[in-house]
Design a protein around this motif. Structure first.
Motif, PDB file in Angstrom:
ATOM      1  N   LEU A 128       0.700  -1.288  -0.022  1.00 62.65           N
ATOM      2  CA  LEU A 128       0.076   0.074  -0.072  1.00 62.65           C
ATOM      3  C   LEU A 128       0.863   1.197  -0.047  1.00 62.65           C
ATOM      4  O   LEU A 128       0.594   2.145  -0.673  1.00 62.65           O
ATOM      5  N   ARG A 129       2.136   1.266   0.645  1.00 58.86           N
ATOM      6  CA  ARG A 129       2.861   2.573   0.896  1.00 58.86           C
ATOM      7  C   ARG A 129       3.513   2.573  -0.450  1.00 58.86           C
ATOM      8  O   ARG A 129       3.844   3.897  -0.868  1.00 58.86           O
ATOM      9  N   ILE A 130       3.866   1.778  -1.172  1.00 56.65           N
ATOM     10  CA  ILE A 130       4.819   2.074  -2.475  1.00 56.65           C
ATOM     11  C   ILE A 130       3.999   2.720  -3.492  1.00 56.65           C
ATOM     12  O   ILE A 130       2.885   2.098  -3.890  1.00 56.65           O
ATOM     13  N   PRO A 131       4.335   3.682  -4.176  1.00 57.22           N
ATOM     14  CA  PRO A 131       3.595   4.426  -5.225  1.00 57.22           C
ATOM     15  C   PRO A 131       3.650   3.500  -6.758  1.00 57.22           C
ATOM     16  O   PRO A 131       4.826   3.487  -6.978  1.00 57.22           O
ATOM     17  N   ILE A 154     -13.721   6.023   2.120  1.00 56.60           N
ATOM     18  CA  ILE A 154     -12.850   5.879   3.109  1.00 56.60           C
ATOM     19  C   ILE A 154     -12.496   4.526   3.103  1.00 56.60           C
ATOM     20  O   ILE A 154     -11.190   4.292   3.510  1.00 56.60           O
ATOM     21  N   GLU A 155     -13.410   3.634   3.305  1.00 58.15           N
ATOM     22  CA  GLU A 155     -13.016   2.272   3.492  1.00 58.15           C
ATOM     23  C   GLU A 155     -11.958   1.825   2.192  1.00 58.15           C
ATOM     24  O   GLU A 155     -11.071   0.595   2.633  1.00 58.15           O
ATOM     25  N   LEU A 156     -11.987   1.893   1.033  1.00 63.68           N
ATOM     26  CA  LEU A 156     -11.285   1.621  -0.040  1.00 63.68           C
ATOM     27  C   LEU A 156      -9.909   2.672  -0.321  1.00 63.68           C
ATOM     28  O   LEU A 156      -9.091   2.137  -0.859  1.00 63.68           O
ATOM     29  N   ARG A 157      -9.921   3.472   0.418  1.00 61.02           N
ATOM     30  CA  ARG A 157      -8.806   4.557   0.414  1.00 61.02           C
ATOM     31  C   ARG A 157      -7.478   3.695   0.930  1.00 61.02           C
ATOM     32  O   ARG A 157      -6.486   3.876   0.360  1.00 61.02           O
ATOM     33  N   ASN A 158      -7.641   2.789   1.929  1.00 60.70           N
ATOM     34  CA  ASN A 158      -6.372   1.940   2.319  1.00 60.70           C
ATOM     35  C   ASN A 158      -6.975   0.336   1.868  1.00 60.70           C
ATOM     36  O   ASN A 158      -6.817  -0.274   2.787  1.00 60.70           O
ATOM     37  N   ALA A 159      -6.973   0.333   0.894  1.00 62.50           N
ATOM     38  CA  ALA A 159      -7.289  -1.100   0.406  1.00 62.50           C
ATOM     39  C   ALA A 159      -6.587  -1.395  -0.989  1.00 62.50           C
ATOM     40  O   ALA A 159      -6.412  -0.689  -1.884  1.00 62.50           O
ATOM     41  N   LYS A 219      -8.410  -4.940   3.063  1.00 59.47           N
ATOM     42  CA  LYS A 219      -8.474  -3.663   3.593  1.00 59.47           C
ATOM     43  C   LYS A 219      -7.595  -3.751   4.831  1.00 59.47           C
ATOM     44  O   LYS A 219      -7.541  -4.576   5.417  1.00 59.47           O
ATOM     45  N   MET A 220      -6.906  -2.541   4.951  1.00 58.16           N
ATOM     46  CA  MET A 220      -5.821  -2.321   6.155  1.00 58.16           C
ATOM     47  C   MET A 220      -6.386  -2.500   7.334  1.00 58.16           C
ATOM     48  O   MET A 220      -7.519  -1.416   7.682  1.00 58.16           O
ATOM     49  N   PRO A 221      -6.351  -3.323   8.307  1.00 56.78           N
ATOM     50  CA  PRO A 221      -6.700  -3.190   9.818  1.00 56.78           C
ATOM     51  C   PRO A 221      -6.542  -1.878  10.467  1.00 56.78           C
ATOM     52  O   PRO A 221      -5.131  -1.223  10.129  1.00 56.78           O
TER      53      PRO A 221
END
Length: 451
Positions: free
Chosen positions: A57-60, A85-90, A108-110
């Motif tokens: 998730l962090r790597i562009p 919001i839920e998919l923003r970190n998915a 999805k990230m916990p």
């Protein structure tokens, strides 16, 4: 199942890389300037198969894909709808076959609300962690910042049962099966130190420290030798216990050739001598030379025949480990100047200077330690059929050692049967094997958008 290629689109918003793996030579070299994403690409492969989603998730990047030898591939992308919001970190993970999507799910990230227990409990259970924000902890010994997921990955056995992967992530069965069917081993650039648990009674049980990797591997090898010797001892006792019964029941005395017995005894002695050199056997168990001058008769050749067969069976226990130790010692002793390496069951690696002084593993130069750690991992820590990811094998190595690395690697692949994907800046690593190279390139600078 084996990986046949990897690709990434718009890595850092710039690079499109496609890396097919060399299936005939089993070695592929990624070469390119700093900043083109060689290490990142290795990291993405490793993190997919260790399911370290926080890194992915962090790597562009726009899209990351891994292809397999059954014409399927896994494709990972980030959700573009950042308003949700839920998919923003998915992540969206898809399974494709012949370019057709046959499976898909989101990861999805916990968050700390998903833990099932107070997040403050993490620092109580793992004193080396300090919470620095709502969902981030600092690992004090290394100063790494860890997410909840990374804490789970490293410390799952020390956390409550509620903190389990199957409760945090809903992965599809097809994905789990693929991940389990592929073995990945990542040899990172920072390989001279590793985490090790304190063993002294006065230390906190959950604290860890950084120790020289070469020392850790030395003790690991000593333990492997002791384990094989224990296996050898159990088998020896079993064969000795049944020897009288097998001798009485045997009735093949007329078919036993005396010359074959003598030849087998000589081969056994050569094998024992070789195992003594690799540290697997002690001196003192050699065959009495007088046996070769004795007359072998019908009354004793049956016993000798069974003895030879039993000895062959017992020594076979050491075969795989001995082959690897012998290759490691040969490679190291051809490289090192003014010092030699041997192996024993008590200390693992034993180094001596050319004047006879004993040297601890940590006394070796950084280049010597890099060489031992790299070769040891390739020989002793990989599973057959694995994909080995090697980041910057040239670190701290003399030019000549760099040029010899591929030759070493080819020898090891013959006995270990793995594929290797290497990231390097060094033309000396490639040497005269440009046929194994994938040159990573970027777009023309004029085409790169200004920030």
């Amino acid at each position: 199942m084996r990986i046949t290629g990897v690709s990434v689109k718009k890595l850092f918003g710039i690079f499109d890389h496609n890396v097919p793996l060399n299936s005939s030579e089993h070695i592929t070299i990624m070469h390119g300037p700093n900043g083109f994403g060689k290490t990142i690409l290795l990291t993405m492969i490793n993190d997919l198969f260790t399911r370290n989603y926080s890194i992915l998730l962090r790597i562009p990047y726009q899209e990351f894909s891994v292809s397999f030898d059954d014409n399927r591939n896994i494709r990972i992308s980030k959700h573009s709808d950042t308003r949700n919001i839920e998919l923003r970190n998915a992540l969206n993970i898809e399974l494709l076959q012949n370019e057709k999507i046959i499976g898909s799910f989101d990861v999805k990230m916990p968050r700390h609300q998903d833990l099932g227990f107070p997040p403050e409990l993490i620092t109580q259970l793992i004193p080396e962690l300090q919470r620095i924000s709502q969902d981030t902890w600092l690992h004090l010994p290394s100063q790494e910042q860890l997410s909840i997921y990374e804490i789970f990955d490293r410390y799952s056995t020390q956390l409550p049962p509620a903190f389990r992967r199957d409760k945090l992530y809903k992965e599809e069965e097809w994905f789990t099966e693929i991940i389990k069917s592929v073995s990945i081993h990542f040899i990172v650039a920072q390989r001279l130190f590793r985490f090790s648990r304190y063993t002294k009674s006065h230390e906190l049980p959950n604290r860890s420290s950084m120790v020289p990797t070469v020392e850790a591997y030395s003790m690991e090898l000593a333990n492997a030798l002791q384990s094989k010797l224990a296996e050898y001892g159990v088998l020896s006792q079993s064969l000795e216990r049944t020897f009288p019964a097998r001798l009485i029941k045997s009735s093949n005395v007329q078919n036993i050739n005396v010359n074959q017995i003598l030849d087998s005894l000589e081969k056994l002695e050569n094998k024992r001598s070789s195992l003594i050199k690799t540290g697997l056997l002690d001196k003192g168990g050699e065959i009495d030379d007088r046996i070769f001058s004795f007359e072998i008769t019908d009354s004793n050749k049956e016993a000798l025949s069974i003895y030879v067969a039993d000895a062959v069976t017992k020594l076979k226990v050491f075969e795989d480990l001995a082959t690897k130790i012998e290759l490691l010692m040969n490679m190291i002793n051809k490289r090192f100047l003014y010092k030699t390496m041997s192996v024993n069951k008590k200390d693992g690696f034993v180094f001596k200077s050319f004047v006879g002084d004993t040297l601890t593993p940590a006394m070796l130069s950084s280049g010597e330690q890099h060489e031992i750690v790299l070769l040891y991992e390739l020989l002793f820590q990989v599973n057959p059929g694995s994909l080995i990811l090697i980041d910057e094998p040239e670190l701290s190595l003399h030019i000549i050692w760099q040029q010899q690395f591929l030759g070493d690697l080819q020898q090891i692949t013959k006995i270990s049967n793995f594929d290797a994907l290497i990231a390097t800046h060094s033309p000396q690593i490639i040497h005269n094997r440009q046929d194994l190279m994938v040159d990573l390139k970027g777009p023309e600078l004029a085409q790169v958008p200004n920030s």
